[in-house]
Design an enzyme around this catalytic site. Structure first.
Site, PDB file in Angstrom:
ATOM      1  N   ASP A  61      -5.573  -0.076   9.795  1.00  5.68           N
ATOM      2  CA  ASP A  61      -5.712   0.280   8.211  1.00  5.68           C
ATOM      3  C   ASP A  61      -5.017  -0.838   7.440  1.00  5.68           C
ATOM      4  O   ASP A  61      -5.768  -1.347   6.111  1.00  5.68           O
ATOM      5  CB  ASP A  61      -4.953   1.425   7.889  1.00  5.68           C
ATOM      6  N   GLU A  63       0.653  -0.970   0.137  1.00  5.15           N
ATOM      7  CA  GLU A  63      -0.132  -0.072   0.013  1.00  5.15           C
ATOM      8  C   GLU A  63       0.769   1.259   0.126  1.00  5.15           C
ATOM      9  O   GLU A  63       1.711   1.451   0.813  1.00  5.15           O
ATOM     10  CB  GLU A  63      -0.966   0.003   1.204  1.00  5.15           C
ATOM     11  N   ASP A  86       0.948  -2.870   6.374  1.00  3.92           N
ATOM     12  CA  ASP A  86       0.989  -2.366   7.944  1.00  3.92           C
ATOM     13  C   ASP A  86       0.341  -3.214   8.804  1.00  3.92           C
ATOM     14  O   ASP A  86      -0.644  -3.729   8.580  1.00  3.92           O
ATOM     15  CB  ASP A  86       0.945  -0.754   8.169  1.00  3.92           C
TER      16      ASP A  86
END
Ligand code: 28G
Length: 663
Positions: free
Chosen positions: A519, A442, A515
Site C-alpha cells: 500500500d 499517509e 509504509d
C-alpha cells in the site's frame, strides 16, 4: 478549625437529634435495591465489596488501621477485616436495647453525619453504608475486637439472627471483621463475585493510600484457568501514585522524562492531595481522579484545581523562557494528551451527578490548585530542556486546535477568504525555504507520529488521507476537485504546470514517507506520478525524495532496533544481538505504530536516515534511455491497468524515475 469541622467533631461525641431523624429501616433497600447500589447486575454485586472495603479504608485513612484483609471464599462469600478501632458495641443512646453496632448495621442513615468519621466517604454508589450490604446479603456476620473483648453477631437479609454476643477476651487484636454472602434472591442464583476485578480494586486502593497494607487471598477454586490473579498477596505501595502511574504507563515513552508527582497537606488539617502526571509521546490520555480513595470518573472540582495549576504553570513558564505562544494555552491543550492520577482526601466530600461520581465540594478547586502550583513551577524549572520541549509540544497542540477552529470558521465563509495553508499541515517554524523539508505522510496516525518525531524548526508534516486520486487517469477537473492534492499544492506554494515557480517552493526537500509495504509503495508511486505530471521541474531540480522506513523490527528483551533492509538486519544479528539469546524479528508494521522517537531516529533525522532522491533519467544507460523516451506510456501502464507492476516499480525504484542515495 473551621466551624463546619467543629460541628463534625461535636457530632462524633454524641448522637444529636438531627442525626437520629434520618434513620430508616432497611425495607426500602430490599424493595428497590437498584436505587442504592445502581442496579442488581454483576457490577452492582461488586459494589457491595467496594462498600465494605471503603469502610475499612476510611478507618485506615483516618489513621486508625494499617492492615486490611480481603478474602474471597469458594462459597461466594467475602471477608473484609481491618485493624482499626472496631465498630462501637455499647448501647445506642437513643435505642438503649440495641448496640451501636446493630443500629449501624440495620438502619439506613442517608444524609446525616452519623458516621462521625472525619474522612467518611459519602459519595458515589459507595458510602451508602454497610447497612445496605447487610440488607442485600442472605448472610452477614460481624466480629468486633475492641477493648480486649471479641464480640460477634449474625444477620440475614438485614435482620439480626442472633444477639450481640461476647465471644471472650482477645489480646493483640483490634478492629472489625465483616463476612457476607450476597443474596441470590436479589442478584440471581448465577451471579458470582469475580477475583480479577476485586483484586484490581484492592490494588488501586493500596496505591491510593500508601499507609495501608492490603492482604489479598482468594480460594484457588475461584481462579479459572488462565486467570493471572494471584491466590494470595500483600498489596503495599509506599511509592503511592508515582508508582501507580509508572505501572499503568509501563513500556510507553514519556515526553518529559520524569513524571510530575507529589503530595501536599492542606493548612489547618483540612486534608491532603496526591498527584502524578505524565505526558506520553503517543498522547493517549487518561485522567483517573479519586476522593478519599473512591473513584470520581466524572471528575469535578478537584480535577479543575489540577488543570488550573498546570495551565497557569505552563503559561508562566512560557513567559519566563520567552515562548510567547504559551499565553494561548488552554487546559485542554495542557491536559488533553496527559496521563493524570489525582487523589484527594478531604472531610465530608460532596458528590453530584446522575451516579454521584463527580466531586462537587467547591473548596477542593482552590485547595488542589494552590497546593500543586508551586510544586509544578519547581518541576518545570528543575529540568529546563525537558520542560521547553514539552511546552513546545503543548503549543503545537494549541496551534493545531486554533487552525482547526479557523478552518471551521473559514469553511463557512467565502472561498476567497480561505487561508493560504491547509489546516492539517504542521508547518516548520523557519520561514525561509533553505534547509527545510516537508514530509508527505499517509494517514492521521502516521502523521501524528511524524509530527512528534520531527524537528519543529526545519521539518513540516502534511498528512494525506487515504489513497490520493490516481492522477494518471484523472482529468484536470477531477484533479482540482481532489482535496488532498489541493492541500498538497497549497502547502508547497510553487504552483503547477506552466505556473510552476521554483522560487516559490516553500521547502528545500519534499519527502514522501510511506509504509514499506504494497500500500505504501502504491501511495508513493501515485505521488511520484503526480509530481511527474504536475511539477516535473520540482523533480528535475532535485527536490523530491523518498524516505526509507525500516523493514524489520528486531527485539531482544527490552532492546528494540529497527533494520533498514536485509543487509542491515543481518549486520545487527551479527553484532548487537549476537549470542544473547532469543531474538524476535518481525516485519515492520507501519509508521503509525512506531514510537515517534524511533521514527525520528530511523527515518526522519537528517543525521541518521537514508533518503532516496527521485530523478528523471536522461539516458545514462541504453536501457534508461529507452524507457525515458516513452515515460508517459509507462506511467499509464503502471498506474492504470497493471496493478501488479506498481509494486515492482516502486521496489526497484529505477524505471521511469530512478533514485539515488542522498547522504
Ligand atoms: C471490616 C469491614 C469494614 C469500621 C469503624 C470504627 C468506628 C466506627 C467503623 O464508628 C459510629 C459514630 C460516631 C462513634 C469510630 C470506633 C469511633 C470510635 C469507630 C469497617 C461511633 C461508627 N471507635 N471501623 N465505625 N461512630 N470498619 N470495616 O467497617 O461515634 S466501621
Amino acid at each position: 478549625m473551621s466551624d463546619l469541622f467543629q460541628q463534625a467533631v461535636q457530632k462524633t461525641a454524641d448522637y444529636s437529634a438531627k442525626d437520629i431523624e434520618v434513620l430508616e429501616g432497611l425495607e426500602p433497600v430490599r424493595r428497590r435495591p437498584g436505587m442504592y447500589i445502581g442496579g442488581t447486575d454483576e457490577r452492582a454485586l461488586h459494589h457491595l465489596v467496594a462498600e465494605v472495603l471503603d469502610n475499612a479504608m476510611d478507618e485506615a485513612v483516618a489513621g486508625h488501621a494499617t492492615f486490611i484483609d480481603l478474602e474471597m471464599r469458594a462459597d461466594g462469600s467475602v471477608t473484609v477485616r481491618d485493624n482499626g478501632r472496631g465498630i462501637p458495641v455499647d448501647p445506642h443512646p437513643r435505642f438503649p436495647d440495641k448496640s451501636a453496632l446493630e443500629v449501624i448495621l440495620t438502619t439506613l442513615h442517608s444524609g446525616g453525619k452519623f458516621g462521625g468519621n472525619a474522612y467518611k466517604t459519602s459519595g458515589g454508589l459507595h458510602g451508602v453504608g454497610i447497612s445496605v450490604v447487610n440488607a442485600l446479603s442472605d448472610h452477614l456476620s460481624v466480629e468486633v475486637a475492641r477493648d480486649r473483648k471479641l464480640w460477634t453477631q449474625s444477620y440475614s437479609r438485614g435482620q439480626p439472627v442472633s444477639p450481640l454476643s461476647l465471644v471472650g477476651p482477645v489480646h493483640n487484636r483490634r478492629g472489625t471483621t465483616v463476612t457476607f454472602h450476597p443474596d441470590p434472591q436479589i442478584f440471581g442464583a448465577r451471579a458470582h463475585l469475580r477475583p480479577a476485578p476485586l483484586y484490581r480494586m484492592a490494588r488501586s486502593k493500596a496505591y491510593l493510600y500508601r499507609g495501608v497494607q492490603i492482604r489479598w487471598s482468594c480460594d484457588p477454586l475461584l481462579l479459572k484457568e488462565g486467570d493471572p490473579t494471584p491466590a494470595e498477596g500483600v498489596l503495599h505501595f509506599p511509592g503511592g501514585l508515582r508508582d501507580f502511574l509508572a505501572e499503568t504507563l509501563s513500556g510507553r515513552s514519556m515526553l518529559a522524562g520524569e513524571a510530575f508527582a507529589g503530595q501536599a497537606a492542606f493548612a489547618g488539617d483540612a486534608g491532603h492531595v496526591e498527584w502524578a502526571v505524565a505526558w506520553p509521546e503517543d498522547e493517549e490520555a487518561y485522567c483517573n481522579s479519586y476522593c478519599n480513595t473512591v473513584p470520581t470518573p466524572e471528575g469535578g472540582t478537584h480535577e479543575a484545581g489540577l488543570r488550573n495549576a498546570l495551565t497557569r504553570g505552563f503559561r508562566a513558564y512560557g513567559e519566563m523562557v520567552g515562548n510567547r505562544k504559551a499565553a494561548q494555552l488552554t487546559a485542554e491543550d495542557v491536559t488533553g494528551g496527559a496521563c493524570i492520577l489525582l487523589s484527594l482526601f478531604i472531610r465530608d466530600p460532596q458528590f453530584q451527578g446522575q451516579t454521584k461520581e463527580k466531586l462537587a465540594s467547591a473548596e477542593a478547586t482552590r485547595l488542589v490548585e494552590n497546593s500543586i502550583k508551586d510544586h509544578f513551577d519547581h518541576w518545570l524549572a528543575a529540568a529546563p530542556e525537558a520542560a521547553k520541549a514539552l511546552l513546545g509540544r503543548l503549543v503545537d497542540r494549541a496551534e493545531e486546535r486554533q487552525r482547526r477552529k479557523q478552518a471551521k470558521e473559514l469553511s463557512r465563509k467565502t472561498p476567497t477568504k480561505r487561508l493560504r495553508l491547509p489546516g492539517k499541515l504542521a508547518d516548520c517554524s523557519r520561514s525561509a525555504a533553505a534547509g527545510t523539508e516537508v514530509f508527505l505522510v499517509e494517514g492521521d496516525s502516521a502523521g501524528g507520529s511524524a509530527k512528534q518525531g520531527r524537528n519543529r524548526e526545519t521539518q513540516a508534516v502534511l498528512p494525506l488521507r487515504g489513497k490520493i486520486l490516481n492522477v494518471a487517469s484523472a482529468s484536470s477537473d477531477k484533479l482540482q476537485a481532489n482535496q488532498e492534492l489541493r492541500d498538497l499544492i497549497e502547502a508547497l506554494g510553487c504552483g503547477v504546470r506552466d505556473r510552476y515557480d521554483d522560487e516559490k517552493l516553500r521547502y528545500d526537500k519534499v519527502i514522501i514517507m510511506t509504509d514499506a509495504d504494497v500500500d505504501g509503495a502504491h501511495i508513493a508511486s501515485l505521488l511520484m506520478t503526480f509530481f511527474y505530471r504536475e511539477m516535473p521541474r520540482l523533480i528535475e531540480n532535485g527536490h523530491l525524495y523518498l524516505a526509507m522506513p525500516p523493514l524489520y523490527r528486531l527485539s531482544q528483551g527490552s532492546t528494540v532496533i529497527y533494520a533498514r533492509d536485509d543487509a542491515h538486519k543481518d549486520e545487527l544479528l551479527r553484532t548487537v544481538f549476537a549470542g544473547k539469546g532469543k531474538i524476535d524479528i518481525s516485519r515492520f508494521k507501519g509508521l503509525g505504530e512506531m514510537p515517534p522517537a524511533q521514527l525520528k531516529e530511523t527515518t526522519m533525522d537528517p543525521g541518521r536516515r537514508t533518503l532516496l532522491r527521485v530523478v528523471i533519467p536522461h539516458g545514462r544507460t541504453e536501457e534508461d534511455h529507452e524507457e525515458a523516451r516513452d515515460t508517459a506510456r509507462m506511467v499509464e501502464n503502471l498506474m492504470g491497468r497493471k496493478p501488479e507492476l506498481r509494486f515492482q516499480f516502486i521496489q526497484e525504484r529505477a524505471k521511469f524515475v530512478t533514485t539515488e542515495l542522498d547522504v
